[in-house]
Design an enzyme around this catalytic site. Structure first.
Site, PDB file in Angstrom:
ATOM      1  N   HIS A 123     110.612  86.918   3.634  1.00 10.92           N
ATOM      2  CA  HIS A 123     109.555  86.501   2.713  1.00 10.92           C
ATOM      3  C   HIS A 123     110.007  86.898   1.302  1.00 10.92           C
ATOM      4  O   HIS A 123     110.714  87.888   1.132  1.00 10.92           O
ATOM      5  CB  HIS A 123     108.285  87.266   3.097  1.00 10.92           C
ATOM      6  CG  HIS A 123     107.039  86.846   2.396  1.00 10.92           C
ATOM      7  ND1 HIS A 123     106.719  87.274   1.135  1.00 10.92           N
ATOM      8  CD2 HIS A 123     106.026  86.036   2.788  1.00 10.92           C
ATOM      9  CE1 HIS A 123     105.550  86.756   0.778  1.00 10.92           C
ATOM     10  NE2 HIS A 123     105.108  85.991   1.764  1.00 10.92           N
ATOM     11  N   ASP A 200     109.938  94.973   7.474  1.00 14.79           N
ATOM     12  CA  ASP A 200     108.739  94.291   6.999  1.00 14.79           C
ATOM     13  C   ASP A 200     107.913  93.903   8.230  1.00 14.79           C
ATOM     14  O   ASP A 200     108.241  92.961   8.948  1.00 14.79           O
ATOM     15  CB  ASP A 200     109.150  93.054   6.191  1.00 14.79           C
ATOM     16  CG  ASP A 200     107.949  92.209   5.784  1.00 14.79           C
ATOM     17  OD1 ASP A 200     106.814  92.578   6.136  1.00 14.79           O
ATOM     18  OD2 ASP A 200     108.162  91.176   5.128  1.00 14.79           O
ATOM     19  N   GLN A 203     104.020  90.555   9.663  1.00 17.95           N
ATOM     20  CA  GLN A 203     103.628  89.699  10.792  1.00 17.95           C
ATOM     21  C   GLN A 203     103.782  90.428  12.130  1.00 17.95           C
ATOM     22  O   GLN A 203     103.031  90.180  13.066  1.00 17.95           O
ATOM     23  CB  GLN A 203     104.483  88.419  10.819  1.00 17.95           C
ATOM     24  CG  GLN A 203     104.414  87.578   9.559  1.00 17.95           C
ATOM     25  CD  GLN A 203     103.060  86.908   9.353  1.00 17.95           C
ATOM     26  OE1 GLN A 203     102.270  86.752  10.273  1.00 17.95           O
ATOM     27  NE2 GLN A 203     102.794  86.513   8.115  1.00 17.95           N
ATOM     28  N   LYS A 225      96.355  90.956   7.430  1.00 20.00           N
ATOM     29  CA  LYS A 225      97.014  90.134   8.443  1.00 20.00           C
ATOM     30  C   LYS A 225      96.798  90.686   9.853  1.00 20.00           C
ATOM     31  O   LYS A 225      97.344  90.174  10.825  1.00 20.00           O
ATOM     32  CB  LYS A 225      98.513  90.036   8.144  1.00 20.00           C
ATOM     33  CG  LYS A 225      98.800  89.178   6.907  1.00 20.00           C
ATOM     34  CD  LYS A 225     100.282  88.971   6.729  1.00 20.00           C
ATOM     35  CE  LYS A 225     100.644  88.572   5.325  1.00 20.00           C
ATOM     36  NZ  LYS A 225     100.448  87.152   5.062  1.00 20.00           N
ATOM     37  N   CYS A 363     106.556  80.940   1.039  1.00 18.37           N
ATOM     38  CA  CYS A 363     107.210  82.075   0.357  1.00 18.37           C
ATOM     39  C   CYS A 363     108.542  82.428   1.006  1.00 18.37           C
ATOM     40  O   CYS A 363     108.922  83.612   1.039  1.00 18.37           O
ATOM     41  CB  CYS A 363     106.313  83.313   0.313  1.00 18.37           C
ATOM     42  SG  CYS A 363     104.850  83.097  -0.677  1.00 18.37           S
TER      43      CYS A 363
HETATM   44  N1  PMP Z   1     106.229  89.676   4.563  1.00 14.32           N
HETATM   45  C1  PMP Z   1     105.866  88.691   5.386  1.00 14.32           C
HETATM   46  C2  PMP Z   1     106.727  88.369   6.568  1.00 14.32           C
HETATM   47  C3  PMP Z   1     104.680  88.004   5.133  1.00 14.32           C
HETATM   48  O1  PMP Z   1     104.301  87.023   5.955  1.00 14.32           O
HETATM   49  C4  PMP Z   1     103.892  88.348   4.019  1.00 14.32           C
HETATM   50  C5  PMP Z   1     102.621  87.604   3.671  1.00 14.32           C
HETATM   51  N2  PMP Z   1     102.690  86.223   3.862  1.00 14.32           N
HETATM   52  C6  PMP Z   1     104.321  89.411   3.202  1.00 14.32           C
HETATM   53  C7  PMP Z   1     105.497  90.049   3.512  1.00 14.32           C
HETATM   54  C8  PMP Z   1     103.538  89.856   2.000  1.00 14.32           C
HETATM   55  O2  PMP Z   1     102.292  90.326   2.390  1.00 14.32           O
HETATM   56  P1  PMP Z   1     101.155  90.574   1.302  1.00 14.32           P
HETATM   57  O3  PMP Z   1     101.054  89.316   0.504  1.00 14.32           O
HETATM   58  O4  PMP Z   1      99.934  90.865   2.094  1.00 14.32           O
HETATM   59  O5  PMP Z   1     101.592  91.735   0.457  1.00 14.32           O
END
Ligand code: PMP
Length: 405
Positions: A123, A200, A203, A225, A363
């Site tokens: 991401h 990270d 998910q 999430k 993203c």
């Molecule tokens: N890493 C991954 C794999 C994500 O899916 C996301 C959110 N789509 C993030 C990081 C960032 O999370 P947040 O926007 O809640 O900080």
């Protein structure tokens, strides 16, 4: 199925909504999940009965608020199996947690000429903070590639890691491909070269979050999430590492003593929690984690796997469907393209049918670049979704094909 889907759905009031005159099908769970009543009730109760700033007051409300915040920290610790609560830092979300590590670890350990590794499927929030660090320190960002199924080419890691590699940042579960990555194997390999690893878990936390078992140095996730509130997230770090990292932000609560000559910093984990914390969010997150545990993480995961299998089989039985992300180990995230129809058009029609999917690059622009596409349609499922909802998605896609075909 070992849990009662009707009961579960009744705990998420938003699932009863109508959208454009149709019952909502919410398939955007990788972007954010819905909140059960118990989480909403925790937040309401906190505002109505407890609300007071933490760690500061001598009064009863402040005491109760502080207690709830620190209890939430213990709930998170137990959920991810950290050794102690000094290793649990509350942040505003996964993005803030990664930025914290990229800054603080970068300040302490990354010098000119050093290397940082990220994977091709990260991401943006697990790419850009490392790019910023590399720019600041004149270090190099190296990329662990993936194959066309969307699986990391872990066999390349041995040659990518060099004596200058300081840290590797990798996702546990790709938000655009659904790939579950072999983090345990990656961490063992990195550690054999003395390289630290940030996982990270934005998910992946819903499926397997045992930080000691995977031996992660840092692990991050967001509350929103995993059925909790927005604006609250977690950074786990091994205590010995967090101890030697400098603070990220300065302000109240993160200090021990302040004078114009010298300031000393607070103990862990407060050293990394400058300013008024999101204590209500933390309490809401704790309720969400307890709720999710009461549903049964294994049962929920198995149910989602079955739903993914069903959705994949139904979707691929249609003509002209291209699935992006066909890893052997996958979670319930289905990225796809319908013929040459732009994902945005597909998403717009599905929306009119009451079906919420995500369209675009999610993203993860480097992932889209890998496949030579602008974006995908992404249906991301949760344990409150049903086969009937998958059927509605398939009908919707058929409709899209008729309209644009
Ligand atoms: N890493 C991954 C794999 C994500 O899916 C996301 C959110 N789509 C993030 C990081 C960032 O999370 P947040 O926007 O809640 O900080």
């Amino acid at each position: 199925m070992s849990f009662d889907i009707n009961k579960i759905r009744s705990e998420f009031p938003i699932l009863n909504r109508q959208v454009h005159g149709k019952p909502l099908v919410y398939f955007d769970n990788a972007a954010t999940t819905q909140k059960p009543l118990c989480v909403l009730e925790t937040i309401r109760h906190f505002h109505n009965q407890i609300n007071a700033n933490i760690h500061r007051g001598v009064h009863k409300l402040s005491d109760e608020s502080t207690q709830a915040y620190e209890d939430a920290r213990e709930t998170v610790r137990a959920f991810i199996n950290a050794k102690n609560t000094r290793e649990i830092v509350f942040t505003s979300g996964a993005t803030a947690s990664i930025n914290l590590v990229a800054f603080s670890f970068g300040e302490a350990f990354v010098r000119e000429g050093d290397e940082v590794i990220v994977s091709e499927m990260e991401h943006h929030s697990n790419i850009v903070p490392w790019q910023m660090l590399c720019e600041r320190k004149k270090a190099t960002l190296t990329v662990l590639p993936m194959n066309d199924n969307g699986e990391l080419m872990v066999e390349k890691l041995d040659e990518l890691i060099g004596p200058k590699t300081k840290i590797l940042a990798v996702t546990q579960l790709s938000n655009s491909l659904g790939t579950i990555t072999p983090v345990k194997e990656i961490i063992a390999l990195a550690h054999s070269h003395n390289v630290k690893v940030l996982v990270d878990g934005a998910q992946g936390v819903k499926h397997d979050a045992d930080v000691q078992d995977m031996d992660a140095d840092f692990y991050v996730f967001s509350g929103h999430k995993i059925y909790g509130p927005t604006g609250i997230g977690v950074l786990y770090g091994k205590e010995k590492l967090l101890e030697v990292l400098p603070p990220w932000q300065g302000g109240g609560d993160m200090i021990s003593r302040v004078s114009f000559d010298t300031t000393t910093y607070n103990d862990l984990p407060f050293k990394f929690e400058a300013g008024t914390a999101n204590f209500i969010g933390a309490a809401g997150l704790a309720t969400a984690l307890q709720y999710y545990q009461s549903v049964g993480i294994e049962a929920a995961t198995r149910y989602e796997e079955e739903l993914l299998q069903y959705a994949t089989q139904r979707l691929t039985s249609l003509d002209d469907i291209r699935i992006i992300g066909t890893a052997l180990h996958k979670a319930a995230i289905l990225s796809f393209l319908v013929g040459n129809i732009h994902p945005y058009d597909t998403g717009m029609i599905l929306d009119k049918l009451g079906i919420a999917v995500r369209t675009g690059a999610h993203c993860t622009e480097p992932v889209m670049t890998h496949y030579g596409i602008d974006g995908t349609v992404r249906a991301s499922l949760a344990f409150y979704n049903t086969r009937e909802e998958v059927d509605r998605l398939i009908e919707g896609v058929e409709r899209v094909k008729l309209m644009f075909g």
